[in-house]
Design a protein around this motif. Structure first.
Motif, short mmCIF file in Angstrom:
data_model
loop_
_atom_site.label_atom_id
_atom_site.label_comp_id
_atom_site.label_asym_id
_atom_site.label_seq_id
_atom_site.Cartn_x
_atom_site.Cartn_y
_atom_site.Cartn_z
N LEU A 1 0.77 -1.13 0.06
CA LEU A 1 -0.11 0.05 -0.01
C LEU A 1 0.83 1.22 0.05
O LEU A 1 1.71 1.24 0.78
CB LEU A 1 -0.84 -0.05 1.17
N SER A 2 0.52 2.14 -1.01
CA SER A 2 1.36 3.34 -0.98
C SER A 2 0.82 4.35 -1.70
O SER A 2 -0.60 3.97 -2.32
CB SER A 2 2.77 3.19 -1.72
N GLU A 3 1.03 5.54 -1.83
CA GLU A 3 0.53 6.67 -2.71
C GLU A 3 0.36 6.15 -4.16
O GLU A 3 -0.66 6.52 -4.99
CB GLU A 3 1.37 8.12 -2.70
N GLN A 4 1.37 5.56 -4.79
CA GLN A 4 1.49 4.83 -5.94
C GLN A 4 0.43 3.85 -6.26
O GLN A 4 0.02 3.48 -7.25
CB GLN A 4 2.54 4.40 -6.51
N GLU A 5 0.13 3.17 -5.27
CA GLU A 5 -0.78 1.78 -5.18
C GLU A 5 -1.96 2.15 -4.17
O GLU A 5 -2.03 1.25 -3.11
CB GLU A 5 -0.12 0.64 -5.33
N THR B 1 -8.98 4.14 -4.14
CA THR B 1 -8.79 3.47 -3.00
C THR B 1 -9.71 2.19 -2.92
O THR B 1 -9.60 1.46 -2.10
CB THR B 1 -9.07 4.31 -1.74
N HIS B 2 -10.48 1.93 -3.96
CA HIS B 2 -11.63 1.02 -4.09
C HIS B 2 -11.65 0.21 -5.28
O HIS B 2 -12.36 -0.60 -5.59
CB HIS B 2 -12.87 1.70 -3.70
N MET B 3 -10.51 0.21 -5.97
CA MET B 3 -10.23 -0.64 -7.20
C MET B 3 -9.75 -1.93 -6.70
O MET B 3 -9.27 -2.02 -5.81
CB MET B 3 -9.18 0.04 -8.09
N ALA B 4 -9.86 -2.90 -7.50
CA ALA B 4 -9.39 -4.11 -7.57
C ALA B 4 -7.80 -4.08 -7.48
O ALA B 4 -7.34 -3.31 -8.26
CB ALA B 4 -9.93 -5.26 -8.62
N TRP B 5 -7.32 -5.01 -6.67
CA TRP B 5 -5.73 -4.98 -6.63
C TRP B 5 -5.07 -4.99 -7.87
O TRP B 5 -4.20 -4.29 -8.05
CB TRP B 5 -5.38 -6.20 -5.88
N ASN B 6 -5.41 -5.98 -8.96
CA ASN B 6 -4.77 -6.30 -10.03
C ASN B 6 -5.66 -5.75 -11.07
O ASN B 6 -5.85 -6.25 -12.29
CB ASN B 6 -4.30 -7.73 -10.45
N HIS B 7 -6.23 -4.47 -10.90
CA HIS B 7 -7.39 -3.95 -12.02
C HIS B 7 -6.65 -3.67 -13.23
O HIS B 7 -7.03 -3.86 -14.30
CB HIS B 7 -8.13 -2.74 -11.30
N LYS B 8 -5.35 -3.19 -13.18
CA LYS B 8 -4.77 -3.00 -14.37
C LYS B 8 -4.60 -4.10 -15.09
O LYS B 8 -4.54 -4.00 -16.44
CB LYS B 8 -3.43 -2.18 -14.13
N SER B 9 -4.21 -5.24 -14.74
CA SER B 9 -4.03 -6.32 -15.44
C SER B 9 -5.38 -7.04 -16.06
O SER B 9 -5.41 -7.32 -17.24
CB SER B 9 -3.38 -7.64 -14.74
N ILE B 10 -6.43 -6.95 -15.14
CA ILE B 10 -7.71 -7.49 -15.54
C ILE B 10 -8.25 -6.40 -16.86
O ILE B 10 -8.82 -7.04 -17.56
CB ILE B 10 -8.83 -7.52 -14.34
#
Length: 291
Positions: free
Chosen positions: A158-162, A210-219
């Motif tokens: 968890l970070s500002e970037q993620e 803050t409410h997106m899926a963890w690997n939403h970019k890959s999905i």
């Protein structure tokens, strides 16, 4: 035929709480759900199905039996849909897994935590499980999914970037990702349109970061590669939201739990040849989405 939509019923027999200035009206949820079901049953023409977008209960009670009692009440209130011959399709949310995964699958009548079903001629629903790779998945730590979740968290703290790496979110594992690719290839070959549902949003801008899926970019990369996908539906971010990415629509439905007293929050979906019409009721927004 229209489709009924419900997000974040999140019933619990407990006092209201307040988050970010918004009120979570737990004990009002059954009355609002009853009203929504009554409207769905009276819908003309008859609904082809009703889709829930996760967090059907709030859970987190002191005892499992209290969570089961909450689930029993929600399922009782949904029963008129079955009596009217309206099928239900459910999506897992993070609060759903306050109860054991196997129990929820059985009680909700789900074939699996992710699955495909044809809902209307020319339209297929792909229900994704964005809770399976998470700290609340219910899978053992030494299972394949448990290890994938731990490894993903370690590689993406968890970070500002993620900011989406909060514990209340989750993602999909490698097997489900492979299944999704195969399903989109099949749908493209079959010439059918696809709606994806998942509790955690996949389209940036359709929900808070803050409410997106963890690997939403890959999905998202997989979904954007499928010409068949027209709409992605989610819940989780109770305020709702919308984004259009490369012509594909991402809608976060407003939570029934946070509908104002005396109001409601549910929607119907009409699938037309050139548009998807979202008709919101109460605090759910209406939208006309060109396809």
């Amino acid at each position: 035929m229209p489709i009924g939509l419900l997000a974040d019923i999140q019933y619990a027999d407990q006092e209201d709480t307040f988050t970010e200035g918004r009120c979570q009206r737990y004990r009002e949820a059954p009355g609002k759900l009853q009203q929504a079901v009554k409207a769905f049953v009276a819908q003309e023409p008859q609904l082809s199905c009703v889709l829930t977008l996760g967090d059907i209960i709030n859970g987190r009670h002191a005892t499992q039996q209290e969570d089961i009692q909450d689930l029993d009440l929600v399922l009782e209130l949904l029963q008129p849909l079955a009596a009217a011959g309206v099928p239900m399709h459910h999506t897992f949310g993070n609060h759903c897994l306050s109860l054991p995964r196997d129990m929820m699958l059985r009680r909700l009548g789900m074939p699996a935590s992710f699955y495909a079903v044809d809902i209307e001629p020319g339209w297929r629903l792909l229900v994704l499980d964005t809770t399976e790779m998470s700290g609340h998945s219910g899978y053992p730590k030494d299972s394949k999914l448990g290890e994938e979740a731990a490894a993903y968290q370690e590689a993406h703290p968890l970070s500002e970037q993620e900011p989406h790496m909060h514990g209340w979110n989750g993602g999909i594992g490698s097997d489900q990702m492979r299944w999704l690719r195969q399903q989109l290839q099949r749908a493209d070959a079959d010439g059918v349109n696809v709606i994806c549902s998942c509790h955690h949003q996949l389209g940036p801008g359709a929900a808070r970061a803050t409410h997106m899926a963890w690997n939403h970019k890959s999905i998202l990369e997989v979904i954007l590669g499928g010409a068949c996908v027209k709409l992605v539906l989610s819940g989780h971010d109770h305020m709702g939201g919308y984004a259009c990415i490369q012509g594909k629509h991402f809608v976060t439905l407003e939570a029934l739990l946070e509908a104002p007293s005396g109001a409601n929050a549910f929607a119907t979906l009409d699938l037309l040849p050139k548009a998807i019409i979202v008709t919101g009721h109460g605090s759910c927004r209406s939208r006309q989405l060109a396809i």
